[in-house]
Design a protein around this motif. Structure first.
Motif, PDB file in Angstrom:
ATOM      1  N   GLY A 145       0.774  -1.238   0.000  1.00  0.00           N
ATOM      2  CA  GLY A 145       0.000   0.000   0.000  1.00  0.00           C
ATOM      3  C   GLY A 145       0.802   1.282   0.000  1.00  0.00           C
ATOM      4  N   TRP A 146       2.138   1.154  -0.136  1.00  0.00           N
ATOM      5  CA  TRP A 146       2.959   2.368  -0.163  1.00  0.00           C
ATOM      6  C   TRP A 146       2.910   2.996  -1.547  1.00  0.00           C
ATOM      7  N   GLN A 147       2.816   4.328  -1.570  1.00  0.00           N
ATOM      8  CA  GLN A 147       2.849   5.026  -2.855  1.00  0.00           C
ATOM      9  C   GLN A 147       4.242   4.882  -3.454  1.00  0.00           C
ATOM     10  N   GLU A 148       4.292   4.819  -4.798  1.00  0.00           N
ATOM     11  CA  GLU A 148       5.561   4.617  -5.521  1.00  0.00           C
ATOM     12  C   GLU A 148       6.643   5.607  -5.073  1.00  0.00           C
ATOM     13  N   ALA A 149       6.336   6.906  -5.055  1.00  0.00           N
ATOM     14  CA  ALA A 149       7.341   7.932  -4.744  1.00  0.00           C
ATOM     15  C   ALA A 149       7.860   7.780  -3.308  1.00  0.00           C
ATOM     16  N   VAL A 150       6.948   7.456  -2.413  1.00  0.00           N
ATOM     17  CA  VAL A 150       7.350   7.302  -1.011  1.00  0.00           C
ATOM     18  C   VAL A 150       8.236   6.063  -0.867  1.00  0.00           C
ATOM     19  N   ALA A 151       7.858   4.997  -1.564  1.00  0.00           N
ATOM     20  CA  ALA A 151       8.636   3.751  -1.495  1.00  0.00           C
ATOM     21  C   ALA A 151      10.059   3.977  -2.006  1.00  0.00           C
ATOM     22  N   VAL A 152      10.199   4.686  -3.128  1.00  0.00           N
ATOM     23  CA  VAL A 152      11.524   4.936  -3.712  1.00  0.00           C
ATOM     24  C   VAL A 152      12.353   5.805  -2.749  1.00  0.00           C
ATOM     25  N   ALA A 153      11.729   6.869  -2.244  1.00  0.00           N
ATOM     26  CA  ALA A 153      12.452   7.764  -1.325  1.00  0.00           C
ATOM     27  C   ALA A 153      12.879   7.015  -0.066  1.00  0.00           C
ATOM     28  N   ALA A 154      12.004   6.152   0.440  1.00  0.00           N
ATOM     29  CA  ALA A 154      12.318   5.385   1.654  1.00  0.00           C
ATOM     30  C   ALA A 154      13.513   4.461   1.402  1.00  0.00           C
ATOM     31  N   MET A 155      13.495   3.789   0.251  1.00  0.00           N
ATOM     32  CA  MET A 155      14.605   2.887  -0.117  1.00  0.00           C
ATOM     33  C   MET A 155      15.917   3.657  -0.147  1.00  0.00           C
ATOM     34  N   GLU A 156      15.898   4.794  -0.852  1.00  0.00           N
ATOM     35  CA  GLU A 156      17.141   5.549  -1.025  1.00  0.00           C
ATOM     36  C   GLU A 156      17.678   6.040   0.311  1.00  0.00           C
ATOM     37  N   SER A 157      16.810   6.614   1.130  1.00  0.00           N
ATOM     38  CA  SER A 157      17.344   7.191   2.368  1.00  0.00           C
ATOM     39  C   SER A 157      17.743   6.097   3.360  1.00  0.00           C
ATOM     40  N   ALA A 158      16.925   5.035   3.442  1.00  0.00           N
ATOM     41  CA  ALA A 158      17.261   3.980   4.410  1.00  0.00           C
ATOM     42  C   ALA A 158      18.593   3.321   4.049  1.00  0.00           C
ATOM     43  N   LEU A 159      18.799   3.046   2.755  1.00  0.00           N
ATOM     44  CA  LEU A 159      20.020   2.334   2.363  1.00  0.00           C
ATOM     45  C   LEU A 159      21.248   3.234   2.440  1.00  0.00           C
ATOM     46  N   SER A 160      21.104   4.520   2.091  1.00  0.00           N
ATOM     47  CA  SER A 160      22.304   5.368   2.159  1.00  0.00           C
ATOM     48  C   SER A 160      22.692   5.624   3.615  1.00  0.00           C
ATOM     49  N   GLU A 161      21.698   5.736   4.487  1.00  0.00           N
ATOM     50  CA  GLU A 161      22.001   5.906   5.910  1.00  0.00           C
ATOM     51  C   GLU A 161      22.712   4.658   6.468  1.00  0.00           C
ATOM     52  N   HIS A 162      22.212   3.497   6.062  1.00  0.00           N
ATOM     53  CA  HIS A 162      22.793   2.237   6.517  1.00  0.00           C
ATOM     54  C   HIS A 162      24.249   2.118   6.055  1.00  0.00           C
ATOM     55  N   LEU A 163      24.510   2.481   4.800  1.00  0.00           N
ATOM     56  CA  LEU A 163      25.855   2.425   4.241  1.00  0.00           C
ATOM     57  C   LEU A 163      26.781   3.362   5.009  1.00  0.00           C
ATOM     58  N   ALA A 164      26.299   4.571   5.292  1.00  0.00           N
ATOM     59  CA  ALA A 164      27.121   5.555   6.017  1.00  0.00           C
ATOM     60  C   ALA A 164      27.477   5.021   7.410  1.00  0.00           C
ATOM     61  N   ALA A 165      26.511   4.367   8.065  1.00  0.00           N
ATOM     62  CA  ALA A 165      26.765   3.827   9.407  1.00  0.00           C
ATOM     63  C   ALA A 165      27.819   2.716   9.337  1.00  0.00           C
ATOM     64  N   LYS A 166      27.717   1.889   8.281  1.00  0.00           N
ATOM     65  CA  LYS A 166      28.689   0.799   8.133  1.00  0.00           C
ATOM     66  C   LYS A 166      30.089   1.356   7.885  1.00  0.00           C
ATOM     67  N   GLN A 167      30.155   2.414   7.045  1.00  0.00           N
ATOM     68  CA  GLN A 167      31.464   3.010   6.751  1.00  0.00           C
ATOM     69  C   GLN A 167      32.072   3.631   8.015  1.00  0.00           C
ATOM     70  N   ALA A 168      31.218   4.246   8.825  1.00  0.00           N
ATOM     71  CA  ALA A 168      31.715   4.863  10.068  1.00  0.00           C
ATOM     72  C   ALA A 168      32.271   3.793  10.998  1.00  0.00           C
ATOM     73  N   ALA A 169      31.594   2.645  11.056  1.00  0.00           N
ATOM     74  CA  ALA A 169      32.060   1.555  11.923  1.00  0.00           C
ATOM     75  C   ALA A 169      33.403   1.019  11.432  1.00  0.00           C
ATOM     76  N   ALA A 170      33.534   0.880  10.099  1.00  0.00           N
ATOM     77  CA  ALA A 170      34.792   0.381   9.531  1.00  0.00           C
ATOM     78  C   ALA A 170      35.916   1.365   9.813  1.00  0.00           C
ATOM     79  N   GLN A 171      35.605   2.643   9.683  1.00  0.00           N
ATOM     80  CA  GLN A 171      36.602   3.692   9.939  1.00  0.00           C
ATOM     81  C   GLN A 171      37.056   3.644  11.403  1.00  0.00           C
ATOM     82  N   ALA A 172      36.063   3.483  12.298  1.00  0.00           N
ATOM     83  CA  ALA A 172      36.396   3.427  13.732  1.00  0.00           C
ATOM     84  C   ALA A 172      37.312   2.234  13.991  1.00  0.00           C
ATOM     85  N   ALA A 173      37.007   1.090  13.372  1.00  0.00           N
ATOM     86  CA  ALA A 173      37.842  -0.100  13.561  1.00  0.00           C
ATOM     87  C   ALA A 173      39.245   0.163  13.043  1.00  0.00           C
ATOM     88  N   SER A 174      39.365   0.875  11.902  1.00  0.00           N
ATOM     89  CA  SER A 174      40.698   1.074  11.349  1.00  0.00           C
ATOM     90  C   SER A 174      41.484   2.094  12.170  1.00  0.00           C
TER      91      SER A 174
END
Ligand code: PD2
Ligand code: ZN
Length: 285
Positions: free
Chosen positions: A33-62
């Motif tokens: 039931g999600w509208q197309e535009a909302v679904a796309v925006a949700a995908m983009e923001s959720a995944l880019s935020e997740h990637l940034a968090a992973k990169q920060a963790a890797a940086q902290a480890a290094s």
């Protein structure tokens, strides 16, 4: 307009982490039931935020210098003895934190004698690696004398190195040459860490030869009458120097939190001979 909820973000990250294709995730969202535009925006923001968090963790480890693997003995099933290829080695004691394992029968009496006799004519007052510059210096905390064998220098040294590699599941190539140390009465090695301090200016130069040290094996070649144990002050442990025995300890990052502060207690009576094997992250060249 529909709102992107935290639950939706979490669900998207879960789907992506489980390997579900982006198109299939979008389809599922539309069907829910999600509208197309909302679904796309949700995908983009959720995944880019997740990637940034992973990169920060890797940086902290290094930046903490944490490594992904360290040498390890296989103590699964609490074996009494370990197969080191050409010899069975006894497990005498082990500690989880810091990771310390005391081993018996790692070397024969003959091997201990041979190492002492081939080291004796080559002894010089011990130096320590100077982390200020990457060079070596006389260290008043270390009043032993010592020498290094090259890796594989003699058939006996090569056999011992192969035994150690098999025992701790770490390549021979990642080991520094064996060091033999001789302590007279009164001589000691004050508590220290074997890893190289990441904050010292000379450390990057030292690390070029194979990365950090990640484990140490101190092998006892004789028995002083009194004194000369290997101490771990953070945990109040002292390992007695018994001929043919050894103490292994590992550290997955160059930090006191590993609790691997250790020292060679002063020899009170008799003399002490040890051989030390330091293991690096990568091939030591
Ligand atoms: O000789 C020892 O017991 C000892 C103690 C602490 C050796 C080392 N460290 C070392 O060689 O790093
Ligand atoms: Zn040490």
């Amino acid at each position: 307009m529909q709102q992107i909820t935290p639950e939706l973000r979490r669900w998207i990250v879960e789907q992506a982490s489980a390997g579900v294709r982006p198109d299939d995730v979008l389809n599922a969202m539309r069907q829910a039931g999600w509208q197309e535009a909302v679904a796309v925006a949700a995908m983009e923001s959720a995944l880019s935020e997740h990637l940034a968090a992973k990169q920060a963790a890797a940086q902290a480890a290094s930046t903490t210098g944490a490594v992904s693997a360290v040498p390890m003995l296989n103590l699964v099933g609490a074996p009494r003895r370990l197969d080191a290829g050409d010899r069975w080695v006894d497990v005498i004691a082990s500690l989880q934190n810091p990771r310390v394992v005391v081993l018996g029968n790692l070397l024969s009496e003959t091997e201990c004698e041979a190492l002492i006799e081939s080291a004796r004519p080559r002894l010089a007052r011990s130096l320590t690696v100077q982390t200020q510059t990457g060079g070596e210096e006389l260290n008043p905390d270390r009043t032993s004398s010592g020498m290094f064998f090259n890796r594989g220098e003699t058939p006996e040294v090569a056999a011992l190195e192969a035994r150690i590699a098999r025992l701790v599941n770490w390549p021979v190539q990642n080991g520094e040459g064996i060091q033999v140390l001789h302590y007279r009465p009164g001589a000691e090695y004050k508590p220290h860490y074997d890893y190289f301090d990441p904050d010292e200016p000379g450390t990057p130069t030292i690390l070029r030869r194979g990365g950090q040290r990640v484990a140490t094996l101190v092998m006892y070649l004789n028995e002083p009458m009194r004194g000369g144990g290997t101490t771990f002050p953070d945990v109040g442990l002292e390992v007695a120097p018994v001929r043919g025995h050894a103490v292994f300890f590992s550290y997955d990052r160059p930090h006191p939190a590993t609790r691997t502060l250790h020292g060679g207690a002063p020899v009170i009576e008799g003399e002490k001979w040890v051989a030390t094997k330091w293991l690096r992250e990568r091939e030591f060249v």
